[in-house]
Design a protein around this motif. Sequence first.
Motif, PDB file in Angstrom:
ATOM      1  N   VAL A 125      37.456  34.893  42.265  1.00 40.25           N
ATOM      2  CA  VAL A 125      37.418  36.209  41.621  1.00 40.25           C
ATOM      3  C   VAL A 125      36.274  37.039  42.209  1.00 40.25           C
ATOM      4  O   VAL A 125      36.437  38.222  42.517  1.00 40.25           O
ATOM      5  N   ARG A 126      35.136  36.409  42.357  1.00 38.29           N
ATOM      6  CA  ARG A 126      33.957  37.108  42.909  1.00 38.29           C
ATOM      7  C   ARG A 126      34.223  37.640  44.312  1.00 38.29           C
ATOM      8  O   ARG A 126      33.769  38.726  44.680  1.00 38.29           O
ATOM      9  N   ALA A 127      34.992  36.893  45.090  1.00 39.46           N
ATOM     10  CA  ALA A 127      35.249  37.294  46.472  1.00 39.46           C
ATOM     11  C   ALA A 127      36.398  38.290  46.602  1.00 39.46           C
ATOM     12  O   ALA A 127      36.387  39.139  47.499  1.00 39.46           O
ATOM     13  N   VAL A 128      37.386  38.202  45.699  1.00 37.35           N
ATOM     14  CA  VAL A 128      38.612  38.987  45.851  1.00 37.35           C
ATOM     15  C   VAL A 128      38.616  40.279  45.032  1.00 37.35           C
ATOM     16  O   VAL A 128      39.074  41.329  45.494  1.00 37.35           O
ATOM     17  N   VAL A 129      38.122  40.211  43.803  1.00 34.35           N
ATOM     18  CA  VAL A 129      38.287  41.336  42.876  1.00 34.35           C
ATOM     19  C   VAL A 129      37.611  42.631  43.329  1.00 34.35           C
ATOM     20  O   VAL A 129      38.176  43.717  43.115  1.00 34.35           O
ATOM     21  N   PRO A 130      36.422  42.601  43.945  1.00 34.00           N
ATOM     22  CA  PRO A 130      35.847  43.882  44.380  1.00 34.00           C
ATOM     23  C   PRO A 130      36.777  44.705  45.270  1.00 34.00           C
ATOM     24  O   PRO A 130      36.847  45.931  45.132  1.00 34.00           O
ATOM     25  N   GLY A 131      37.508  44.052  46.153  1.00 34.11           N
ATOM     26  CA  GLY A 131      38.469  44.769  46.985  1.00 34.11           C
ATOM     27  C   GLY A 131      39.610  45.337  46.169  1.00 34.11           C
ATOM     28  O   GLY A 131      40.087  46.453  46.419  1.00 34.11           O
ATOM     29  N   ALA A 134      38.335  48.416  44.387  1.00 38.48           N
ATOM     30  CA  ALA A 134      38.196  49.558  45.294  1.00 38.48           C
ATOM     31  C   ALA A 134      39.525  50.257  45.527  1.00 38.48           C
ATOM     32  O   ALA A 134      39.576  51.477  45.717  1.00 38.48           O
ATOM     33  N   ARG A 135      40.624  49.480  45.488  1.00 38.87           N
ATOM     34  CA  ARG A 135      41.955  50.053  45.681  1.00 38.87           C
ATOM     35  C   ARG A 135      42.624  50.458  44.378  1.00 38.87           C
ATOM     36  O   ARG A 135      43.657  51.130  44.393  1.00 38.87           O
ATOM     37  N   GLY A 136      42.049  50.030  43.246  1.00 39.40           N
ATOM     38  CA  GLY A 136      42.633  50.353  41.945  1.00 39.40           C
ATOM     39  C   GLY A 136      43.929  49.636  41.667  1.00 39.40           C
ATOM     40  O   GLY A 136      44.774  50.121  40.904  1.00 39.40           O
ATOM     41  N   HIS A 137      44.076  48.442  42.259  1.00 36.70           N
ATOM     42  CA  HIS A 137      45.339  47.709  42.102  1.00 36.70           C
ATOM     43  C   HIS A 137      45.097  46.238  42.368  1.00 36.70           C
ATOM     44  O   HIS A 137      44.435  45.866  43.337  1.00 36.70           O
ATOM     45  N   GLY A 138      45.654  45.377  41.511  1.00 37.96           N
ATOM     46  CA  GLY A 138      45.577  43.943  41.759  1.00 37.96           C
ATOM     47  C   GLY A 138      45.869  43.133  40.516  1.00 37.96           C
ATOM     48  O   GLY A 138      45.733  43.622  39.392  1.00 37.96           O
ATOM     49  N   ARG A 139      46.271  41.886  40.732  1.00 42.11           N
ATOM     50  CA  ARG A 139      46.558  40.992  39.625  1.00 42.11           C
ATOM     51  C   ARG A 139      46.011  39.605  39.939  1.00 42.11           C
ATOM     52  O   ARG A 139      46.096  39.147  41.081  1.00 42.11           O
ATOM     53  N   VAL A 140      45.477  38.966  38.903  1.00 43.91           N
ATOM     54  CA  VAL A 140      44.928  37.613  39.018  1.00 43.91           C
ATOM     55  C   VAL A 140      45.710  36.708  38.075  1.00 43.91           C
ATOM     56  O   VAL A 140      45.866  37.034  36.894  1.00 43.91           O
ATOM     57  N   VAL A 141      46.208  35.594  38.590  1.00 42.74           N
ATOM     58  CA  VAL A 141      46.902  34.599  37.780  1.00 42.74           C
ATOM     59  C   VAL A 141      46.092  33.314  37.832  1.00 42.74           C
ATOM     60  O   VAL A 141      45.813  32.782  38.908  1.00 42.74           O
TER      61      VAL A 141
END
Length: 268
Positions: A125-131, A134-141
């Motif tokens: 999460v720490r490595a992926v979520v900032p990106g 920045a794009r205003g889009h993403g999902r974590v499962v």
Amino acid sequence: MPELRGQVALVTGASSGIGRSLAEGLAARGVAVAGLARNEERLKAAMAEVAESTGARTLAVAADVTDGAAVDAAVARVADELGRVDLLVNNAGIIDVAEVPIWEADPDQWWDVVAGHVRGAQLLVRAVVPGMLARGHGRVVNLASGMSTKANRDYSAYSVAKTGLMRLTEALALSFQGSGLFAFDVAPGVVDTPMTRSMDMWRDFTGWTEPARVVEVVCAIAAGELDAWSGRFLHAGKDDLETLRSRTPADDVRQLRLKPYGDGDPLG
């Protein structure tokens, strides 16, 4: 099933079991899939097979999810080669090696189980979520379990880890509000995998959950069909997708909460 062409997914524990099934299922729907696992040789073979069977672009990035530097390097490589991550699936993790009470468990192995699920997810999460932000889009499962909601005396480390992962998911969902990002717990059910086969409690079990059901739920999440369930627990082995799509959960539905002892409970 939704068409997901153009998305990029990062799946941990992708060399075998549920992670391998998710990698192939997502790739079959047009997703470029980066698989992450510790065993580089096995991971490369698995990702090559997925690419050959689906025609999708795949990437094998070997790393231990509990090693922060290795995770950062792996995610940086995914960003360089695939451009971004739209969907992060935290699937990697191990199980208690023996069905014993907590006081008889090897303490190092016990903590390795907890770290694999909880520290591993936090580092990804720490490595992926900032990106994603920045794009205003993403999902974590985050791959949950029936043991997330009910303790198991013989698999205490695994149940502690999976419960901790649920709290991580809820914290993520709260932090994501208004950002265009969403987080989910998905319990797969009892899928026939090498890990499950190694557990004495499932030795004579026959009612396996088909991996395709887990793929269906994760693909529905990737398509944005279940965003109302962000921060909540879904069960691929039991939930009906059409029912989930038609409902908007309220209050603390499908979240970990204390049950009050009665009307006068001050914590009720």
